[in-house]
Design a protein around this motif. Sequence first.
Motif, PDB file in Angstrom:
ATOM      1  N   GLY A  61      59.739 -70.075  12.248  1.00  0.00           N
ATOM      2  CA  GLY A  61      58.313 -69.989  11.920  1.00  0.00           C
ATOM      3  C   GLY A  61      57.630 -71.341  12.021  1.00  0.00           C
ATOM      4  N   GLN A  62      58.300 -72.361  11.500  1.00  0.00           N
ATOM      5  CA  GLN A  62      57.681 -73.695  11.500  1.00  0.00           C
ATOM      6  C   GLN A  62      57.543 -74.265  12.904  1.00  0.00           C
ATOM      7  N   THR A  63      58.310 -73.757  13.851  1.00  0.00           N
ATOM      8  CA  THR A  63      58.217 -74.255  15.231  1.00  0.00           C
ATOM      9  C   THR A  63      57.001 -73.659  15.954  1.00  0.00           C
ATOM     10  N   CYS A  64      56.467 -72.576  15.428  1.00  0.00           N
ATOM     11  CA  CYS A  64      55.322 -71.928  16.076  1.00  0.00           C
ATOM     12  C   CYS A  64      54.054 -72.772  15.908  1.00  0.00           C
ATOM     13  N   THR A  65      53.246 -72.780  16.949  1.00  0.00           N
ATOM     14  CA  THR A  65      51.935 -73.448  16.919  1.00  0.00           C
ATOM     15  C   THR A  65      50.959 -72.485  17.598  1.00  0.00           C
ATOM     16  N   TYR A 105      52.174 -66.383  27.071  1.00  0.00           N
ATOM     17  CA  TYR A 105      50.843 -65.796  27.333  1.00  0.00           C
ATOM     18  C   TYR A 105      49.882 -66.461  26.348  1.00  0.00           C
ATOM     19  N   VAL A 106      49.465 -67.651  26.716  1.00  0.00           N
ATOM     20  CA  VAL A 106      48.689 -68.496  25.793  1.00  0.00           C
ATOM     21  C   VAL A 106      47.371 -68.884  26.451  1.00  0.00           C
ATOM     22  N   GLY A 107      46.522 -69.513  25.679  1.00  0.00           N
ATOM     23  CA  GLY A 107      45.313 -70.138  26.233  1.00  0.00           C
ATOM     24  C   GLY A 107      44.392 -69.157  26.919  1.00  0.00           C
ATOM     25  N   ARG A 285      51.534 -49.907  40.337  1.00  0.00           N
ATOM     26  CA  ARG A 285      51.111 -48.513  40.134  1.00  0.00           C
ATOM     27  C   ARG A 285      50.988 -48.253  38.645  1.00  0.00           C
ATOM     28  N   LEU A 286      49.833 -47.827  38.236  1.00  0.00           N
ATOM     29  CA  LEU A 286      49.590 -47.657  36.807  1.00  0.00           C
ATOM     30  C   LEU A 286      49.734 -46.196  36.393  1.00  0.00           C
ATOM     31  N   LYS A 287      50.196 -46.044  35.148  1.00  0.00           N
ATOM     32  CA  LYS A 287      50.390 -44.709  34.585  1.00  0.00           C
ATOM     33  C   LYS A 287      49.174 -44.361  33.720  1.00  0.00           C
ATOM     34  N   PRO A 288      48.615 -43.169  33.890  1.00  0.00           N
ATOM     35  CA  PRO A 288      47.484 -42.793  33.047  1.00  0.00           C
ATOM     36  C   PRO A 288      47.869 -42.853  31.571  1.00  0.00           C
ATOM     37  N   GLY A 289      46.917 -43.208  30.751  1.00  0.00           N
ATOM     38  CA  GLY A 289      47.198 -43.298  29.310  1.00  0.00           C
ATOM     39  C   GLY A 289      46.280 -44.307  28.673  1.00  0.00           C
ATOM     40  N   GLY A 290      46.688 -44.762  27.508  1.00  0.00           N
ATOM     41  CA  GLY A 290      45.866 -45.736  26.799  1.00  0.00           C
ATOM     42  C   GLY A 290      46.719 -46.844  26.256  1.00  0.00           C
ATOM     43  N   GLY A 291      46.259 -47.402  25.164  1.00  0.00           N
ATOM     44  CA  GLY A 291      47.003 -48.503  24.545  1.00  0.00           C
ATOM     45  C   GLY A 291      46.216 -49.786  24.657  1.00  0.00           C
ATOM     46  N   THR A 292      46.566 -50.705  23.801  1.00  0.00           N
ATOM     47  CA  THR A 292      45.842 -51.976  23.761  1.00  0.00           C
ATOM     48  C   THR A 292      46.728 -53.069  24.332  1.00  0.00           C
ATOM     49  N   ALA A 293      46.190 -53.800  25.279  1.00  0.00           N
ATOM     50  CA  ALA A 293      46.951 -54.922  25.855  1.00  0.00           C
ATOM     51  C   ALA A 293      46.926 -56.088  24.880  1.00  0.00           C
ATOM     52  N   PRO A 294      48.025 -56.857  24.811  1.00  0.00           N
ATOM     53  CA  PRO A 294      47.983 -58.047  23.966  1.00  0.00           C
ATOM     54  C   PRO A 294      46.979 -59.058  24.517  1.00  0.00           C
ATOM     55  N   LYS A 295      46.530 -59.923  23.626  1.00  0.00           N
ATOM     56  CA  LYS A 295      45.619 -60.981  24.071  1.00  0.00           C
ATOM     57  C   LYS A 295      46.396 -62.286  24.148  1.00  0.00           C
ATOM     58  N   PRO A 296      45.929 -63.238  24.968  1.00  0.00           N
ATOM     59  CA  PRO A 296      46.611 -64.531  24.982  1.00  0.00           C
ATOM     60  C   PRO A 296      46.629 -65.127  23.585  1.00  0.00           C
ATOM     61  N   MET A 297      47.662 -65.884  23.294  1.00  0.00           N
ATOM     62  CA  MET A 297      47.912 -66.349  21.929  1.00  0.00           C
ATOM     63  C   MET A 297      46.728 -67.067  21.285  1.00  0.00           C
ATOM     64  N   ALA A 298      46.102 -67.967  22.003  1.00  0.00           N
ATOM     65  CA  ALA A 298      44.994 -68.730  21.418  1.00  0.00           C
ATOM     66  C   ALA A 298      43.822 -67.807  21.087  1.00  0.00           C
ATOM     67  N   ALA A 299      43.624 -66.764  21.884  1.00  0.00           N
ATOM     68  CA  ALA A 299      42.535 -65.822  21.624  1.00  0.00           C
ATOM     69  C   ALA A 299      42.825 -65.017  20.372  1.00  0.00           C
ATOM     70  N   ARG A 300      44.110 -64.701  20.133  1.00  0.00           N
ATOM     71  CA  ARG A 300      44.497 -63.925  18.958  1.00  0.00           C
ATOM     72  C   ARG A 300      44.245 -64.702  17.667  1.00  0.00           C
ATOM     73  N   GLU A 301      44.409 -66.019  17.786  1.00  0.00           N
ATOM     74  CA  GLU A 301      44.292 -66.893  16.612  1.00  0.00           C
ATOM     75  C   GLU A 301      42.945 -66.777  15.904  1.00  0.00           C
ATOM     76  N   ASN A 302      41.896 -66.556  16.704  1.00  0.00           N
ATOM     77  CA  ASN A 302      40.549 -66.544  16.144  1.00  0.00           C
ATOM     78  C   ASN A 302      40.149 -65.199  15.537  1.00  0.00           C
ATOM     79  N   GLU A 303      41.062 -64.226  15.655  1.00  0.00           N
ATOM     80  CA  GLU A 303      40.706 -62.900  15.157  1.00  0.00           C
ATOM     81  C   GLU A 303      41.054 -62.748  13.688  1.00  0.00           C
ATOM     82  N   PRO A 304      40.278 -61.925  12.967  1.00  0.00           N
ATOM     83  CA  PRO A 304      40.666 -61.674  11.579  1.00  0.00           C
ATOM     84  C   PRO A 304      41.994 -60.951  11.522  1.00  0.00           C
ATOM     85  N   ALA A 305      42.769 -61.203  10.474  1.00  0.00           N
ATOM     86  CA  ALA A 305      44.095 -60.572  10.368  1.00  0.00           C
ATOM     87  C   ALA A 305      43.962 -59.090  10.108  1.00  0.00           C
TER      88      ALA A 305
END
Length: 305
Positions: A61-65, A105-107, A285-305
């Motif tokens: 955990g402490q190694t994460c930035t 997947y950052v920045g 080739r994409l499969k029909p469906g849904g789901g949420t793609a992850p966001k780059p790490m720095a973009a995730r940081e600014n979101e409310p938990a």
Amino acid sequence: MPQFNENDLTAAVVNSFEETPDPRAKFLLQELVKSLHDYVRRTDLTFEEWEYAIEFLTRTGQTCTPIRQEFILLSDVLGVSMLVDAVNHREREGATQTTVLGPFYVGAHKEMSHGSDISPHNVTGEKLFVQSRVTDLKGRPLAGVPVDVWHADDDGLYDSQKPSYGTHGPTSRARFVSDNDGRFFFRTILPCSYPIPTDGPVGEMIVQTRRHPMRPAHVHFLVNAKGYEPLITHVFIDGDKYIDSDAVFGVKDELIAKVEKRSDPRMPDGREASAPWHLMSYEFRLKPGGGTAPKPMAARENEPA
Ligand SMILES: [Fe+2]
């Protein structure tokens, strides 16, 4: 005071989550307790080993930035990431295979025009032209689809691992949007196989257990079309020395592409090539469906938990 034997204790802890309002959270927590308790019983875990595990996870955990994710790396090298991928993608129905997101997947993934060079500061790498197309399961083009791409440099490092990240900003990463034929294309340099970071607790574990830390050369793609499952994948370069022993178990045969060396004076978009270059061609080739793609790490940081 109730006293518990080894097995009663597990039942008591499982029971303690009985009132959890969210049924899925309740299920996940109860199953986690059962698996953790089983592990302790099966291994006769000592106090020293338990302390070591706590300390290892603390350091992880402490190694994460904001631009380094050691826990994703841990999940990757333990095969958990590929297992989550496997249980969620049992039926592909002809869609492109998936693999790990990985920890890089950052920045910002800035949108660039087709044909752009996404690694303009690199002067040592051999040039690579990537041409691709996004389609549905019947091969019909999907237009206007954002595709994030990222890869390691020819020194085996991602932009975020180097001091130049502060001066050049993101490099060897970008976003392209497919055209009316579902196509997108760009220039970059040929990535090489690279070691996962070995300067943190996960790398220490890899070295101490005599595993090698290498990943075969690849380019990451995240293809995210409305009405389709987000596709998280890599295209691996055929012939790589580590193709059969990826440190994170991410290689699938269908994701290996032949990258051809070319000496044509022009690249496929008609622009001149100043030196021999390589060509990577791959269709998604994409499969029909849904789901949420992850966001780059720095973009995730600014979101409310
Ligand atoms: Fe990678």
